[in-house]
Design an enzyme around this catalytic site. Sequence first.
Site, PDB file in Angstrom:
ATOM      1  N   SER A   1      -9.983  -1.188   7.318  1.00 37.42           N
ATOM      2  CA  SER A   1      -9.391  -0.918   6.008  1.00 37.42           C
ATOM      3  C   SER A   1      -8.579  -2.054   5.428  1.00 37.42           C
ATOM      4  O   SER A   1      -8.097  -1.957   4.298  1.00 37.42           O
ATOM      5  CB  SER A   1      -8.531   0.347   6.072  1.00 37.42           C
ATOM      6  OG  SER A   1      -9.352   1.481   6.208  1.00 37.42           O
TER       7      SER A   1
ATOM      8  N   LYS B   1       0.845  -1.192   0.000  1.00 37.83           N
ATOM      9  CA  LYS B   1       0.000   0.000   0.000  1.00 37.83           C
ATOM     10  C   LYS B   1       0.881   1.244   0.000  1.00 37.83           C
ATOM     11  O   LYS B   1       1.905   1.289   0.690  1.00 37.83           O
ATOM     12  CB  LYS B   1      -0.896  -0.037   1.238  1.00 37.83           C
ATOM     13  CG  LYS B   1      -1.978   1.028   1.283  1.00 37.83           C
ATOM     14  CD  LYS B   1      -2.877   0.794   2.492  1.00 37.83           C
ATOM     15  CE  LYS B   1      -3.955   1.832   2.635  1.00 37.83           C
ATOM     16  NZ  LYS B   1      -4.831   1.581   3.811  1.00 37.83           N
TER      17      LYS B   1
ATOM     18  N   SER C   1      -9.629   1.436   3.188  1.00 42.90           N
ATOM     19  CA  SER C   1      -8.825   2.277   2.323  1.00 42.90           C
ATOM     20  C   SER C   1      -7.781   1.494   1.527  1.00 42.90           C
ATOM     21  O   SER C   1      -7.095   2.029   0.677  1.00 42.90           O
ATOM     22  CB  SER C   1      -8.104   3.341   3.167  1.00 42.90           C
ATOM     23  OG  SER C   1      -7.228   2.722   4.109  1.00 42.90           O
TER      24      SER C   1
END
Length: 493
Positions: A197, A97, A173
């Site tokens: 997330s 990420k 996210s």
Amino acid sequence: MNPPLAAQESTTVEISPWQASTVADLRHLMNEEILTSEQITQTYLDRIQRYDSAGPRPLNSIVDIDSAAIEHARARDHERRAGRLRGPLHGIPFVVKTNICAAGVPTTAGNLGLATYRPSIDAPVVRELRAAGGIVLATTNMSEFAWHGTFTTSSIRGTTANIFDTACSAGGSSGGSSVAVAAGFAPIALGTDSCGSVVGPAVHAGLVGFRPSSAAVSGAGVVPLSPAQDVVGPIGRTVQDVAEFADLMTGGRHAWLATTRATEPAHLRFAYLTWPFDAIADRGEHSAQLRALADETIAALARDFRITRTELPELDADYACDVLTDSGWTDARASIDLFLARTPARYGPGVNTPHPAFADLVSRTALDRATVERWLAANPLPNAAHDAAAAKQRAGSRALTDLLTRRGVDVLVYPTAADTARPGRAGTAAAGISSNTGAPSVQVPIGTIGGLPVGLTVTAAPGRDHLALAVAAAVEAVVVEPVRPPGLGGNHK
């Protein structure tokens, strides 16, 4: 074990083996000299180039490719031929990420102003994975500054689409990380979880997501949202893969994979929480299907593994909201500024300050204006409001542990999401139980409804990650039909 993978991708729209291959599969293929790390890495790169930005509704899961990935793969192959294996991930690519520092690629946190921000360090979790032989392939898209948990939209890459239906949200996210794995761009990914997330995007991609106990994982080298809640966790295809990956990203300190395998589910007691279904807005045939599938899985879990089921009426929606509270999110801007000021990095052209602050980065942002203004107006840390929120959060964590201990409950099981993904929203049902307390949670896919995946989350008390993983593995074992994403190349919506 999946069948051996061809080094060249077929043009068929059938589900590619690369969309089903686990870390364990790829390790076997390299150990048996069927494929090399270079072949595996190149195929993943080719798939990203071919599919991530293709079509009228692109996936948009990848942000930056590590230009040295093939070089690293060749080096791991050379070491393998010489009999020098670094660890269990030797030659295995993974994606990260884009709020997690990985030297060699920008760490953007989804913000256009950080497009050329290149920290010169690896986050400790990345450093440990590289030490185990892993190869950083690319960074993945995210909700900007990890703020939103129901979609993945950033000013640097746009919106990540749900691979099962590109008209729907991928969740957030860490939506880029989950979609990248589901699309066969990597066998496993790192995400971050502040309030669902990791587990949320995992369920909406039909994958396993593991949020470890907060204190178990270093948060250094991660652009923060709220240090009180941020946790790095893996998203993969099996409980075994995520347990092993989490072990390795923490330097093997916890031995989660070994203790998970040594845990006998028959000795455990679980509470099945059904109140999250009350959050379903559409209570027609759709919600009935979701409830029926979850009930069926729970019945099989209790039957096949002889796990004792008990009721826990105390842990209802009011308790979760009033007692298990969040951090207040009052520390976002201050924490981001501190990270940018302290992290050694270099910038590309167009950056006029050595240490940009949050206020410098939000002239062009995917964050809504109300959030930006609220964060900018927050008082510096420490402040009384944040201290009070932190104290209440710590009390909630103790309350959860005390409740489970008093009632003799080892794990909680509940629907990961109260609904399937929709256009613009793909959320979670009760992620705060875990994220607001620092407790570990594992999402496991249990099937599809209307072609979109659903799953169950298993949560244990803080520090008892192996119990959550053990019951998650039991859930995985009773699922009749594995959840598979659609093949790329034309048959995804």
